[in-house]
Design an enzyme around this catalytic site. Sequence first.
Site, PDB file in Angstrom:
ATOM      1  N   ASN A 166      -2.860 -11.676   2.798  1.00 19.57           N
ATOM      2  CA  ASN A 166      -2.515 -13.106   2.738  1.00 19.57           C
ATOM      3  C   ASN A 166      -2.149 -13.697   4.100  1.00 19.57           C
ATOM      4  O   ASN A 166      -2.363 -14.883   4.344  1.00 19.57           O
ATOM      5  CB  ASN A 166      -1.412 -13.373   1.697  1.00 19.57           C
ATOM      6  N   SER A 243       2.866  -5.417  -2.558  1.00 18.64           N
ATOM      7  CA  SER A 243       3.443  -5.552  -3.897  1.00 18.64           C
ATOM      8  C   SER A 243       4.624  -4.596  -4.115  1.00 18.64           C
ATOM      9  O   SER A 243       4.711  -3.525  -3.493  1.00 18.64           O
ATOM     10  CB  SER A 243       2.374  -5.258  -4.950  1.00 18.64           C
ATOM     11  N   LEU A 265       8.452  -6.774  -0.065  1.00 20.19           N
ATOM     12  CA  LEU A 265       7.682  -6.722  -1.328  1.00 20.19           C
ATOM     13  C   LEU A 265       7.633  -8.089  -2.019  1.00 20.19           C
ATOM     14  O   LEU A 265       7.867  -9.118  -1.399  1.00 20.19           O
ATOM     15  CB  LEU A 265       8.298  -5.637  -2.221  1.00 20.19           C
ATOM     16  N   CYS A 298       4.402 -14.533  -0.321  1.00 21.33           N
ATOM     17  CA  CYS A 298       5.536 -13.864  -1.005  1.00 21.33           C
ATOM     18  C   CYS A 298       6.734 -14.793  -1.152  1.00 21.33           C
ATOM     19  O   CYS A 298       7.514 -14.642  -2.089  1.00 21.33           O
ATOM     20  CB  CYS A 298       5.978 -12.631  -0.236  1.00 21.33           C
ATOM     21  N   GLU A 395       5.207 -12.892 -10.368  1.00 20.99           N
ATOM     22  CA  GLU A 395       4.713 -13.688  -9.251  1.00 20.99           C
ATOM     23  C   GLU A 395       3.265 -14.100  -9.574  1.00 20.99           C
ATOM     24  O   GLU A 395       2.418 -13.237  -9.799  1.00 20.99           O
ATOM     25  CB  GLU A 395       4.745 -12.773  -8.022  1.00 20.99           C
TER      26      GLU A 395
HETATM   27  C1  SIN Z   1       4.591 -13.219   3.124  1.00 20.99           C
HETATM   28  O1  SIN Z   1       3.939 -13.805   2.282  1.00 20.99           O
HETATM   29  O2  SIN Z   1       4.990 -12.069   2.946  1.00 20.99           O
HETATM   30  C2  SIN Z   1       4.930 -13.818   4.458  1.00 20.99           C
HETATM   31  C3  SIN Z   1       5.157 -15.244   4.464  1.00 20.99           C
HETATM   32  C4  SIN Z   1       5.870 -15.736   5.685  1.00 20.99           C
HETATM   33  O3  SIN Z   1       6.098 -15.021   6.650  1.00 20.99           O
HETATM   34  O4  SIN Z   1       6.233 -16.908   5.651  1.00 20.99           O
END
Ligand code: SIN
Length: 493
Positions: A166, A243, A265, A298, A395
Site C-alpha cells: 500500500n 496484517s 499491523l 492501516c 479492517e
Molecule cells: C500504513 O498504512 O501502514 C502507513 C500509513 C502512513 O504511514 O500514514
Amino acid sequence: MEKGLLSGKNMIQLNRPSLFKNSNFYSGEWKTFSKVIPVFDPATGQKIGEVPDLPREEVRKALEFAEKSQKNWAKTIPKQRARFLRNWADLMIQNKEDLAKIMTWEQGKPLAESRGEIDYAASYLEWFSEEAKRAYGDLIPTHRKEVRLMAWKEPVGVTGILTPWNFPSSMITRKIGPALAAGCVVISKPSELTPYSAIALAVLAEEAGIPSGVFQVVTGQPEPIANEFLENKIVRKISFTGSTRVGKILLEKSASQVKRISLELGGNAPFIVFADANIKEAIRGGIASKFRNAGQTCVCTNRFLVEEKVAEEFAYGLAEEVSKFKVGNGFEDGVNIGPLIHSAAVKKVDSHLKDAIEKGGKLLIGGKPHSLGGNFYEPSVLSGISEKSLCFQEETFGPLAPIKSFKTEEEALQIANSSDVGLASYVYTNDPARIWRISEALEAGMVSVNEGILSTEQVPFGGVKESGMGREGSKYGIEEYQEIKYVCWGGQY
Ligand code: SIN
C-alpha cells in the site's frame, strides 16, 4: 540524460528508464533469476514486468553477503552514515517524478499521492540521517568509587524487512532509515505486488554511494523469504508492516532464535465526532483520513462514530464530498480515487458493504463495483451501521465509510475501544477537557485531534494491542535497531 518509454501496451515515460529494473540487487550485483513473478498494473490489469522469484538458497546468499558487510558498516562513523542517508534522500527528491510514476503504475494510487509518498519516504531517510549523529549513551553515577559505569548503543545486526504494497516506498525507508543510521545492514523483501519502487530505491542507494552489502533487495513469494529470515541465524532483527495475522506468525516463529522484531499491523480506526465540533472541518478530516490511497491505509478511518445530534448533517455532508470524487486510472488528471490493489480487495469491500446493508445500514452514495470495471470500486458512504457489521469488526481496507451514531461520550469510547487492535484513532471536538479525557482513554498508539492526517516522520508511529509492537519514525524509531551495552569498568584508582 536518458529518456524513454518503457515498452508494452501500457507504457509510462520516465526521464531515467534505468530506474525501472526487472532484476534484484544482492550479493554485490544486479541479478535476474530463471523463475519470475509477473507484476500487474491494478488499473488496467496489464502486465508491467517480471521480477525474480527467489528461492531460499538465493536469499541465503544475500544474507551471507550482508553478514560480511555488517561489521564494517557498524564501524563507519555516524557522520558518514548520515551523509549516505542524506545523499539517498536527495536523490529520491531529484528523481521524484520517475519514482512517483513507477509507484502509480504498480500500485494504482493517483500520481499526486505518489509524489506525496516519495516526499514522505525521503523524509525518513533525511530524519534518520540526522538521528544517526545523536545516538548517545550514558555515563552512569557509580555505586563504588573505583568503578565507572557506562551504557552505549550498538547496532542489533543484520536486519530483514518485509513491507506491504500500500505504501511501496515509505514503508521501506521508515525501516531502512533508522536501521542504517543505527549501523545495521538491511535485506529488503518488498511486496511481490509492488516490487519496482523498492528496486528503484536500490538503484539510488548505489548512486548515493551506499556499500552494496548494506542495502539489498530480494523479490519473491513471501513465505520462503520470510522463513529464511526467521530460520537463518545471520538475521538478528525482523521488521514487518502488514496484517495482524501474518504479524502473529512472525512473532511466534521469531521466538525460537529470540530475534528482535518490530511489527506494524492492522488497525480499525475510530473517527469520533462530537456535536460541539466544527462539522465542516470534521467532514474535511474524515475525507482525508478515510479515502487516502482509496482507503488502503492501516491508519485509515474504519468506523465513523458521530454524536446523534449531528449524525445526519455529518453523513450527508460526507456523502456530498464523496460525490465530487473522480475515480479512475491514477495517471489521469483530477483522479483522486484509483483502483484497489486486486480483485480480492474489491470482493472484500463489496462483501462488507452488502453485510452492512443486510444488518440495517442505509446507503447514501456508491454501493457497488465501479462501471470502469476491473479493480475499481465506487467510494461509498453508509449510515445507521450496526456495531455487529463486518465493516465495524474488521479492517475493510477500501473506500467504504460506515457511520454509526452515539448518544454519550462513554458509549463512543466503549465502541471505539471494543476492538482487539489499536493503531490510529481520530476525535473531533472543541472541548479541551474532553480532548484530554478522550486522548487518555482511547486504546490506540496514535490519537489525532481535529485533524485527519497524522503521519509524519517526526512522530512515533505504531499501535497497541494486536496492532503491533515498536515505534517507527521520531527520536524513538532508531531504538528498534539498537542494543544497549552496559560496561562496568573497575580499577580506576
Ligand atoms: C500504513 O498504512 O501502514 C502507513 C500509513 C502512513 O504511514 O500514514
